[in-house]
Design an enzyme around this catalytic site. Structure first.
Site, mmCIF file in Angstrom:
data_model
loop_
_atom_site.group_PDB
_atom_site.id
_atom_site.type_symbol
_atom_site.label_atom_id
_atom_site.label_comp_id
_atom_site.label_asym_id
_atom_site.label_seq_id
_atom_site.Cartn_x
_atom_site.Cartn_y
_atom_site.Cartn_z
ATOM 1 C CD GLU A 86 -2.898 -1.139 2.611
ATOM 2 O OE1 GLU A 86 -2.759 -0.395 3.052
ATOM 3 O OE2 GLU A 86 -4.071 -2.018 2.259
ATOM 4 C CD GLU A 103 6.424 -12.381 -3.336
ATOM 5 O OE1 GLU A 103 5.936 -12.434 -3.302
ATOM 6 O OE2 GLU A 103 7.401 -10.684 -3.962
ATOM 7 C CD GLN A 163 47.649 -6.366 -7.024
ATOM 8 O OE1 GLN A 163 47.393 -5.170 -6.840
ATOM 9 N NE2 GLN A 163 48.403 -7.245 -7.005
ATOM 10 C CD GLN A 166 34.358 3.231 -11.630
ATOM 11 O OE1 GLN A 166 33.044 3.808 -11.733
ATOM 12 N NE2 GLN A 166 35.161 3.624 -11.954
ATOM 13 N N GLY A 177 9.078 -8.242 -3.165
ATOM 14 C CA GLY A 177 9.180 -8.977 -2.149
ATOM 15 C C GLY A 177 9.746 -9.381 -0.994
HETATM 16 C C1 LIG Z 1 8.829 -3.789 -9.619
HETATM 17 C C2 LIG Z 1 8.009 -3.218 -7.963
HETATM 18 C C3 LIG Z 1 7.123 -4.816 -8.107
HETATM 19 C C4 LIG Z 1 6.349 -4.676 -7.429
HETATM 20 N N1 LIG Z 1 5.089 -5.743 -7.000
HETATM 21 C C5 LIG Z 1 4.378 -6.137 -6.094
HETATM 22 C C6 LIG Z 1 3.195 -6.383 -6.359
HETATM 23 O O1 LIG Z 1 3.104 -8.073 -7.267
HETATM 24 N N2 LIG Z 1 2.613 -6.725 -5.290
HETATM 25 C C7 LIG Z 1 3.335 -6.055 -3.652
HETATM 26 O O2 LIG Z 1 1.850 -6.239 -3.277
HETATM 27 N N3 LIG Z 1 3.536 -5.489 -4.038
HETATM 28 C C8 LIG Z 1 4.142 -5.447 -5.138
HETATM 29 N N4 LIG Z 1 5.673 -4.671 -4.994
HETATM 30 C C9 LIG Z 1 5.995 -3.644 -3.594
HETATM 31 C C10 LIG Z 1 7.473 -4.024 -2.710
HETATM 32 O O3 LIG Z 1 6.955 -5.355 -2.633
HETATM 33 C C11 LIG Z 1 7.647 -2.965 -1.792
HETATM 34 O O4 LIG Z 1 8.040 -1.881 -2.971
HETATM 35 C C12 LIG Z 1 8.464 -3.405 -0.933
HETATM 36 O O5 LIG Z 1 7.769 -4.162 0.138
HETATM 37 C C13 LIG Z 1 8.818 -1.850 -0.005
HETATM 38 O O6 LIG Z 1 7.477 -1.568 0.485
HETATM 39 P P1 LIG Z 1 8.182 0.300 -0.336
HETATM 40 O O7 LIG Z 1 8.040 0.472 -1.566
HETATM 41 O O8 LIG Z 1 6.674 0.647 0.124
HETATM 42 O O9 LIG Z 1 8.792 0.829 1.034
HETATM 43 P P2 LIG Z 1 8.686 1.297 2.329
HETATM 44 O O10 LIG Z 1 7.578 0.138 2.914
HETATM 45 O O11 LIG Z 1 8.643 2.785 2.832
HETATM 46 O O12 LIG Z 1 9.687 1.827 3.214
HETATM 47 C C14 LIG Z 1 11.085 2.425 2.862
HETATM 48 C C15 LIG Z 1 13.090 1.810 3.361
HETATM 49 O O13 LIG Z 1 12.235 1.494 4.579
HETATM 50 C C16 LIG Z 1 12.856 0.625 4.981
HETATM 51 N N5 LIG Z 1 11.844 0.315 6.053
HETATM 52 C C17 LIG Z 1 10.642 -0.349 6.266
HETATM 53 N N6 LIG Z 1 10.071 -0.711 7.274
HETATM 54 C C18 LIG Z 1 11.335 -0.999 7.749
HETATM 55 C C19 LIG Z 1 11.509 -1.399 9.125
HETATM 56 N N7 LIG Z 1 11.005 -2.735 9.998
HETATM 57 N N8 LIG Z 1 13.677 -2.115 9.042
HETATM 58 C C20 LIG Z 1 14.654 -1.258 8.879
HETATM 59 N N9 LIG Z 1 14.286 -0.499 7.517
HETATM 60 C C21 LIG Z 1 12.685 -0.619 7.071
HETATM 61 C C22 LIG Z 1 12.733 -0.199 4.340
HETATM 62 O O14 LIG Z 1 14.121 -0.909 4.127
HETATM 63 C C23 LIG Z 1 13.365 1.140 2.886
HETATM 64 O O15 LIG Z 1 14.281 0.752 2.751
HETATM 65 C C24 LIG Z 1 6.543 -4.590 -5.858
HETATM 66 C C25 LIG Z 1 7.726 -3.474 -6.264
HETATM 67 C C26 LIG Z 1 7.906 -3.221 -6.817
HETATM 68 C C27 LIG Z 1 9.644 -2.554 -7.195
#
Ligand SMILES: Cc1cc2nc3c(=O)[nH]c(=O)nc-3n(C[C@H](O)[C@H](O)[C@H](O)COP(=O)(O)OP(=O)(O)OC[C@H]3O[C@@H](n4cnc5c(N)ncnc54)[C@H](O)[C@@H]3O)c2cc1C
Length: 378
Positions: A128, A242, A274, A331, A360
């Site tokens: 979400e 997954e 190297q 690079q 994932g």
């Molecule tokens: C190309 C692509 C395809 C995707 N397909 C799907 C799909 O088919 N279905 C689906 O449901 N989702 C999908 N996603 C979503 C994906 O699963 C999420 O992007 C991912 O889980 C991270 O959530 P977010 O992007 O909202 O980042 P956020 O959860 O907002 O996180 C932002 C940053 O904060 C860090 N963070 C958040 N919580 C913590 C914690 N507890 N501890 C430490 N660090 C934390 C994260 O590691 C990240 O660096 C897709 C994403 C991409 C990029």
């Protein structure tokens, strides 16, 4: 490039067939699909006819009744050929297993043959806009309404989201917090109350990703997938598989980059330095060790004993190595790493590699899962 004892001659024959199909029918169009941000439906039909979809699904459900190793072969070929749009593994090994393992007979009969033929495209909608990492905190609601459920909320970054015919949506009982309020619900794309918008992106541009709004979307209660309130438990199980699939894709991508980079550095006499040799040696060693660990995970999954924590380790390590490989790919080519055809490939590799440690479950989430389990390893 690395020794593996996973595959039989039959698997290698399948590899030949898969790569011949991808090279002839998919690769020539991939750049145009990347520009359009989506794959035409006919490509999914072709993938189905060529046997790339749902290898592990039983024959009576439309699949091939094959082993997980057949899926592994297909995932590796997709990565080897840099195919990031027609990711058949999302449909075959990530979405379809939800229906295969949790679906009622009616749900399976309605959807799985289409998944295997390419007539039906599926998506899993968990993430979400407020944050995909915190699955337990998801806000989309599923409210009981007579004989049905009404869904309200927004999903983000959903793969194949604006093209899917069927979405598996994670939603919670309204007013109830915590993991036990979460259920999985099948939502047909044409239902009133479903609105979808493709999200343009620079990484993996041929893969359609979308934002999905659910606004008073009514579905019959028969669309519940698995028991009500057990969605989070199911997700934790399925996310393990997954992550293994994504680790396999990342490992094969790293091996491709490493192979090409050694060839290029050799051709330009850069291996005489190297520093180049040492950097490539480190990368080779990381890939070799990752391969051995990943093979163990694959073997366990193929034997019906997938290990979700090991899948987190595999995803963390393989995606980290992939990012390093992609950075060296830029690079060590100098200016050619950012210009011309080789530069376009290398910079796209960098962008695509960034996706692997995000979707994932991010690398930070992988570390968190592994870290929380450490008390029990003593
Ligand atoms: C190309 C692509 C395809 C995707 N397909 C799907 C799909 O088919 N279905 C689906 O449901 N989702 C999908 N996603 C979503 C994906 O699963 C999420 O992007 C991912 O889980 C991270 O959530 P977010 O992007 O909202 O980042 P956020 O959860 O907002 O996180 C932002 C940053 O904060 C860090 N963070 C958040 N919580 C913590 C914690 N507890 N501890 C430490 N660090 C934390 C994260 O590691 C990240 O660096 C897709 C994403 C991409 C990029």
């Amino acid at each position: 490039m690395f020794h593996t004892t996973l595959f039989t001659p039959a698997h290698e024959a399948l590899r030949e067939e898969v790569s011949a199909f991808l090279e002839a029918e998919i690769l020539p169009h991939h750049a145009a699909w990347a520009a359009a941000g989506a794959i035409p439906r006919e490509a999914w039909h072709m993938a189905g006819r060529a046997g790339l979809l749902c290898r592990t699904l039983p024959r009576e459900m439309g699949g091939h009744g094959g082993s997980f190793l057949e899926s592994v072969v297909i995932i590796e070929e997709l990565a080897r050929l840099r195919i990031s749009g027609l990711l058949t593994c999302l449909q075959s090994d990530i979405v379809a297993p939800f229906l295969h393992r949790l679906g009622t007979r009616a749900q399976q009969q309605a959807w799985l043959p289409g998944f295997a033929s390419g007539a039906v495209l599926g998506a899993v909608a968990l993430s979400e806009p407020q944050g995909g990492s915190d699955l337990a905190g998801l806000r989309t609601t599923a409210t009981r309404h007579g004989e049905g459920l009404v869904l309200d909320g927004r999903k983000a970054h959903i793969s194949n989201g604006s093209q899917a015919d069927l979405m598996i949506v994670a939603a919670r009982r309204p007013g109830a917090g915590g993991e036990k309020a979460i259920s999985l619900v099948l939502v047909e794309a044409e239902r009133p109350g479903v609105t979808r918008r493709a999200i343009p992106k620079s990484a993996m541009p041929a893969l359609n990703t979308a934002e999905i709004d659910l606004d008073g979307c009514l579905v019959p209660a028969a669309n519940l997938l698995g028991a009500e309130g057990t969605g989070f438990l199911y997700l934790m199980t399925f996310l393990g598989m997954e992550r293994l699939v994504l680790a396999i894709y990342a490992q094969a991508s790293s091996e491709r980059i490493l192979r090409e980079l050694i060839g290029d550095c050799d051709a330009r006499a850069l291996l005489e330095h190297q520093n180049t040799r040492f950097s490539l040696a480190d990368l080779y060693a990381d890939c070799a060790v990752n391969r051995a660990y990943l093979d163990g995970c694959i073997r366990a999954a193929d034997a019906g004993r997938p290990d979700p924590k090991a899948a987190c380790v595999a995803k963390l390590r393989t995606t980290n190595t992939l990012r390093q490989a992609a950075a060296l790919g830029v690079q060590f080519r100098g200016a050619a790493g950012i210009s011309g055809a080789s530069g376009q490939r290398a910079t796209q590799d960098m962008l695509d590699s960034a996706v692997q440690s995000i979707w994932g479950g991010t690398s930070e989430v992988m570390r968190d899962v592994i870290g929380r389990s450490l008390g029990s390893v003593l």
